[in-house]
Write an enzyme that holds these catalytic residues in place. Structure first.
Site, PDB file in Angstrom:
ATOM      1  N   ARG A 186      21.614  40.167  37.759  1.00  0.00           N
ATOM      2  CA  ARG A 186      20.859  40.400  36.527  1.00  0.00           C
ATOM      3  C   ARG A 186      19.674  39.458  36.366  1.00  0.00           C
ATOM      4  O   ARG A 186      18.750  39.748  35.613  1.00  0.00           O
ATOM      5  CB  ARG A 186      21.787  40.298  35.319  1.00  0.00           C
ATOM      6  N   GLU A 235      27.121  42.796  42.385  1.00  0.00           N
ATOM      7  CA  GLU A 235      28.416  43.401  42.108  1.00  0.00           C
ATOM      8  C   GLU A 235      28.425  43.891  40.673  1.00  0.00           C
ATOM      9  O   GLU A 235      27.502  43.635  39.904  1.00  0.00           O
ATOM     10  CB  GLU A 235      29.549  42.407  42.351  1.00  0.00           C
ATOM     11  N   GLN A 303      32.326  40.719  50.062  1.00  0.00           N
ATOM     12  CA  GLN A 303      33.581  40.187  49.547  1.00  0.00           C
ATOM     13  C   GLN A 303      34.693  41.209  49.781  1.00  0.00           C
ATOM     14  O   GLN A 303      34.659  42.301  49.235  1.00  0.00           O
ATOM     15  CB  GLN A 303      33.451  39.908  48.053  1.00  0.00           C
ATOM     16  N   TYR A 305      38.180  40.438  49.416  1.00  0.00           N
ATOM     17  CA  TYR A 305      39.349  39.663  49.044  1.00  0.00           C
ATOM     18  C   TYR A 305      40.577  40.568  48.905  1.00  0.00           C
ATOM     19  O   TYR A 305      40.495  41.715  48.495  1.00  0.00           O
ATOM     20  CB  TYR A 305      39.131  38.954  47.708  1.00  0.00           C
ATOM     21  N   GLU A 350      42.686  27.479  40.713  1.00  0.00           N
ATOM     22  CA  GLU A 350      43.674  26.919  39.814  1.00  0.00           C
ATOM     23  C   GLU A 350      43.843  27.801  38.568  1.00  0.00           C
ATOM     24  O   GLU A 350      42.880  28.336  38.033  1.00  0.00           O
ATOM     25  CB  GLU A 350      43.293  25.490  39.396  1.00  0.00           C
ATOM     26  N   PRO A 915      45.656  83.352  37.150  1.00  0.00           N
ATOM     27  CA  PRO A 915      44.568  82.686  37.882  1.00  0.00           C
ATOM     28  C   PRO A 915      43.248  83.449  37.842  1.00  0.00           C
ATOM     29  O   PRO A 915      42.183  82.840  37.833  1.00  0.00           O
ATOM     30  CB  PRO A 915      45.103  82.597  39.314  1.00  0.00           C
TER      31      PRO A 915
END
EC number: 3.2.1.96
Length: 995
Positions: A186, A235, A303, A305, A350, A915
């Site tokens: 951006r 992304e 990426q 991951y 973390e 149908p």
């Protein structure tokens, strides 16, 4: 980076005047009274206003003003904030006046590369008040080739930036590590949270504004701290937005700004010493920047991951994984070279929670609850990424890691993943020695695929240079390269080494006058088609982790201007074509061997023309004989024809059955276009000779050559659009059929269509109800429309007409026509295993336009969903049968407004499932007027007391002529209109006489 854990800070814009007031800009001996969001705050003498702090950025000023706004009347808090702002300004001044060390020259980048994204807020200099930060970006080891500054939380006035520019960058550069700044997508567009691009007055969305923004971005994020390049994070989380909504105009602008940045730095930039990099989570076809941005980048980082990054996502419909690692590379390979391609994993962040848990590195061992460290890479996804190479193109550029400052910390065990409040030992902050990164780099360094191409691979220097320039510099590139190699340097004396290519798409040998011999010792390994022997190291969805080996197509060979070539040996390569051999330029040929292939050398073929030219050259030099020219033992491959000659079949009415496939679908063709329809044709072909010798292998039998139509299917449609899949056709009635044949590979597109006429030909009817407009009735309107879509639909389509056993549909046909037939299908027509109850009763009706107003119907059709407004033209009763379809004839009906009622005779849950409904006939403009003309003629013919017999006979003849054309097997609109016109004129004359 696609990280759910990170929450980007959005700062509101608060007007300074309403926050602090003008009083803060002055320094009076007494206390000043200040207005902040309409609240009175007392501030001690000597503290400056936010706006008077000259070195603070506008963004930082906004932050401090926001803090003041929240502080309200708390004098002590206001004082602390202002003091903090003053300290921040001093740090900003220190940054502005710092002396940047001279740039250390860097050696060119070479794979295998390792990159790492370092989170700035975890550098111990980012915020000195946070004592748990123990890592420093400057400690990254030499094994890290690319150190990415992933910025968040760290203030722009933090002394981290001074540490970065004056210590980290020089130290890292000295050991060979480049330092790159990452910014979100951006920032190139403006809009929400877009950094310096938010200033639209300074950087308008114009060509000049975009150039200015590009320069400002490079100045701010590269040159300001003497960095080695810029990385743009492309992304979904960083997509340009305005007012929190994705901005299409912003996306387009970002592409333009990206191109402008590429003109400043990167491979096409003025400053080529600075890298321009793109990182992304997208597949290539979803990446808006890749097509125009690819020429400007040094590297693309993808990426991947977690498990889905490695294996792809399982697609249940196609029953295969999608977005696999190989597919991802294949998409990007259209834009970049393999050495530009890097794939990434993530260390454990973390306190990460579900949605941000990737398990790319080893987890903490259960017994090791107090220790959050695990530096073993064995069996990890990260290790597999280090070992992985693309199967095509060449060797990858390398790998990268996110959150490299967490290197060595074990992943939280999976069993704690959903325990949001649980804090594991792995959530503690540890000082890293980067053991994992070092180990992964070692894995890549040991990969022989990265070994450089040398004279052992290609002894000829000119050839070696050409290969390295077009293919790549690594040995692993040779077995993966699947592009075109053009060799046109006359200095090339030897082609030794070309046989190392296994997937070459095309080899062009042009003007190599010093080459005297071409044979399998130098030609690519895939001169003959084969199977891919490269196996994946990744986890896959297959139980045995093995993929089905792909077929490697034969290399396309182009040879021209090899004036010194004396011997050409292409024997035993299973090749079907000699196309690409410019035989007229091979002027020194003395020997050729093309035996043991799949060549069609029949007269008139391209293969034969090329071969005859070589044969003539050899004859002129040394004479043609079995030693100098070999072309035998050919086993041409049989192919299905693109088109079939027999498109119609006329049969008499008889009590017989005809095999449609044997009559209409037959023949085998070579890739040179030689058509062989029968075994007799093949024997004649096999006996053909060139200079007294056969080219087709005598042991190659017809059954090995011909293609099989055994698994082909057929759809036979009669003139009323009734269908069957029976390949055997009964000829006991007069009918016209359309016959479609389908291959096993594609049951939707016919490979051949033919017309079969039994007796006299009939015009095929048209389904006039296809595309009809639903205007009322009790049935669900959405599903009612599906009844007229011209197809039965799939077994999973919801086409229930409503929550009752009896449902009606009022509909209007698209065009005028003469209706002769109707048909509806039960659900079993599309799904033989259906549990839906079939229709037990049905009625087909037309609007009673004689007694009721059509305009009233159109204004409120649901009021007319009553039997009294409709005339029934046909009914259906199942009487215990479970038919898949019902059809019946109708007598030249012309109405455009219809109602159909279906009833399953079950409970309210036994709703009708239909149908398809067909109203069959022929398009006929003004059909209603024409039929009224017939009716009028019939009425007049009954008035015998008013007309002479001669006049009545004339009227009857013209009436019969029109009715005959309306009921003719060949529906001729021109004839009908002509007869209708004649009858109309006759009627008008009689009516005048009557008056």
């Amino acid at each position: 980076m696609d990280k759910h854990l990170l929450v980007k800070r959005t700062l509101g814009c608060v007007c300074a005047a309403t926050l602090m007031g003008a009083a803060l800009a002055t320094h009076h001996d007494s206390l000043n009274t200040v207005k902040a969001e309409e609240k009175t705050v007392q501030v001690q003498k000597g503290l400056p206003s936010i706006d008077s702090l000259h070195y603070l950025s506008e963004n930082s000023k906004k932050e401090f003003k926001e803090e003041l706004s929240k502080a309200g009347q708390e004098s002590q808090k206001v004082k602390e904030i202002l003091a903090k702002a003053q300290q921040a300004d001093k740090q900003a001044q220190e940054l502005a006046k710092m002396k940047i060390p001279e740039k250390i020259p860097m050696k060119p980048l070479h794979g295998s590369l390792y990159g790492g994204y370092f989170r700035t807020w975890h550098d111990k200099t980012s915020d000195p008040t946070e004592k748990d930060k123990v890592n420093s970006m400057g400690e990254l080891p030499k094994e890290v080739d690319l150190a990415f500054i992933f910025h968040d939380w760290t203030k722009d006035y933090s002394l981290f930036w001074k540490e970065l520019a004056t210590k980290h960058v020089p130290k890292l550069n000295k050991q060979g590590t480049r330092v790159i700044r990452t910014i979100p997508w951006r920032f190139l567009a403006g809009g929400d949270n877009s950094g310096i691009a938010e200033d639209t007055s300074k950087y308008p969305n114009t060509p000049e504004g975009n150039k200015a923004l590009a320069k400002a971005i490079v100045d701010e994020y590269v040159y300001k701290y003497n960095l080695d390049g810029l990385d743009v994070d492309v992304e979904h989380d960083s997509i340009p937005k305005v007012d929190k909504k994705e901005d299409t105009a912003g996306v387009e602008r970002s592409i333009q700004v990206f191109e402008e940045i590429g003109k400043l730095i990167g491979p096409k930039g003025v400053d080529k010493s600075r890298l321009f990099i793109m990182d992304s989570t997208y597949m290539a076809d979803k990446n808006p920047l890749i097509e125009r941005g690819a020429p400007y980048i040094n590297l693309l980082l993808v990426q991947v991951y977690g498990s889905q990054g490695e294996k792809g996502g399982w697609e249940p419909v196609s029953n295969r994984p999608e977005k696999t690692m190989e597919e991802r590379w294949q998409g990007y390979s259209k834009y970049i070279r393999p050495e530009q391609y890097m794939i990434g994993f993530s260390f454990y962040e973390e306190n990460a929670q579900e949605g941000n848990l990737w398990y790319d590195i080893n987890s903490r061992k259960d017994e090791d609850k107090a220790n959050g460290i695990n530096t073993d890479i064995t069996g990890t996804r990260a290790e597999r990424y280090a070992r992985w190479q693309p199967k095509t193109g060449g060797v990858k550029g390398g790998i990268f890691s996110y959150a490299i400052d967490r290197d060595g910390v074990a992943h939280q065990p999976k069993k704690y993943a959903k325990q949001k409040e649980f804090k594991d030992a792995t959530d503690n902050i540890f000082h890293s020695d980067y053991s994992v990164s070092k180990a992964l780099k070692t894995v890549m360094l040991k990969d022989k695929s990265y070994d450089l191409i040398d004279e052992k691979d290609f002894p000829d220097k000119a050839l070696r240079e050409a290969v390295m320039a077009q293919v790549g510099t690594r040995k692993g590139d040779l077995e993966r390269f699947n592009g075109t190699l053009r060799l046109d340097n006359p200095a090339i004396q030897s082609l030794e080494g070309l046989n190392k290519f296994k997937k070459l798409a095309q080899l062009d040998l042009i003007g190599l006058s010093r080459i005297t011999k071409l044979d399998r010792s130098v030609l690519p390994a895939n001169m003959k088609p084969g199977k891919d022997t490269l196996e994946t190291v990744l986890e896959t969805y297959k139980k045995d982790n093995k993929e089905e080996p792909a077929t490697i197509p034969p290399v396309s060979l182009k040879v021209s201007g090899l004036t010194g070539l004396k011997e050409l040996d292409l024997s035993g390569f299973d090749r079907e074509t000699l196309a690409g051999l410019d035989a007229a330029t091979l002027t020194s040929l003395e020997k050729v061997d093309i035996s043991g292939n799949k060549l069609d050398l029949a007269p008139g073929t391209e293969n034969r023309q090329i071969f005859d030219t070589m044969l003539s050259t050899i004859s002129n030099h040394v004479g043609s004989n079995e030693q100098t020219v070999k072309f035998d033992k050919q086993k041409p491959t049989g192919h299905y024809p693109d088109t079939y000659g027999k498109t119609s079949l006329r049969l008499p009415v008889a009590n017989e059955k005809v095999d449609l496939q044997s009559q209409l679908l037959f023949g085998t063709v070579t890739n040179q276009g030689t058509l062989i329809n029968s075994e007799a044709d093949y024997k004649a072909y096999q006996n053909h000779k060139i200079a007294g010798r056969s080219f087709v292998d005598s042991n190659y039998h017809y059954n090995n050559f011909k293609v099989s139509y055994e698994n082909y299917t057929v759809k036979v449609t009669d003139s009323t659009l009734g269908t069957t899949t029976d390949k055997t056709l009964a000829t006991d009635k007069e009918e016209t059929y359309k016959v479609d044949f389908f291959s096993p590979a594609d049951k939707t597109k016919a490979v051949h269509t033919a017309k079969v006429i039994v007796g006299d030909e009939k015009t095929m009817m048209v389904n006039l109800a296809e595309g009809a407009t639903v205007i009322g009735g009790s049935a669900d309107p959405v599903n009612a429309r599906k009844v007229f879509d011209g197809q039965l639909g799939s077994e999973t389509d919801n086409i229930s007409l409503g929550w009752d056993s009896k449902q009606s549909i009022i509909f209007k046909l698209k065009e005028d026509g003469l209706i002769k037939h109707w048909r509806f299908f039960n659900d079993s027509a599309r799904n033989p295993e259906t549990t839906n109850k079939p229709i037990q009763e049905a009625s087909l009706q037309i609007f009673n336009i004689k007694d009721y107003n059509l305009d009233n119907l159109l204004e409120n059709p649901n009021k007319f969903d009553d039997e009294k407004y409709w005339i029934t033209v046909d009914t259906y009763s199942a009487q215990g049968e479970r038919a898949t379809a019902f059809s019946n004839t109708l007598n030249n009906i012309t109405s455009k407004y219809w109602r159909v009622v279906f009833d399953t005779k079950g409970d309210r849950y036994s709703s009708p499932v239909v149908p398809e409904l067909q109203i069959l006939g022929y398009p006929l403009p003004n059909a209603d007027t024409i039929m009224k003309t017939v009716t009028t003629a019939k009425e007049l013919s009954q008035q015998k007391d008013k007309f002479s017999q001669k006049m009545l006979d004339e009227l009857k003849i013209k009436e019969m002529a029109l009715e005959t054309s309306l009921n003719s097997k060949i529906f001729d609109v021109t004839a009908i209109n002509a007869n209708a016109g004649v009858l109309k004129d006759c009627i008008e004359k009689r009516q005048l006489l009557k008056k």
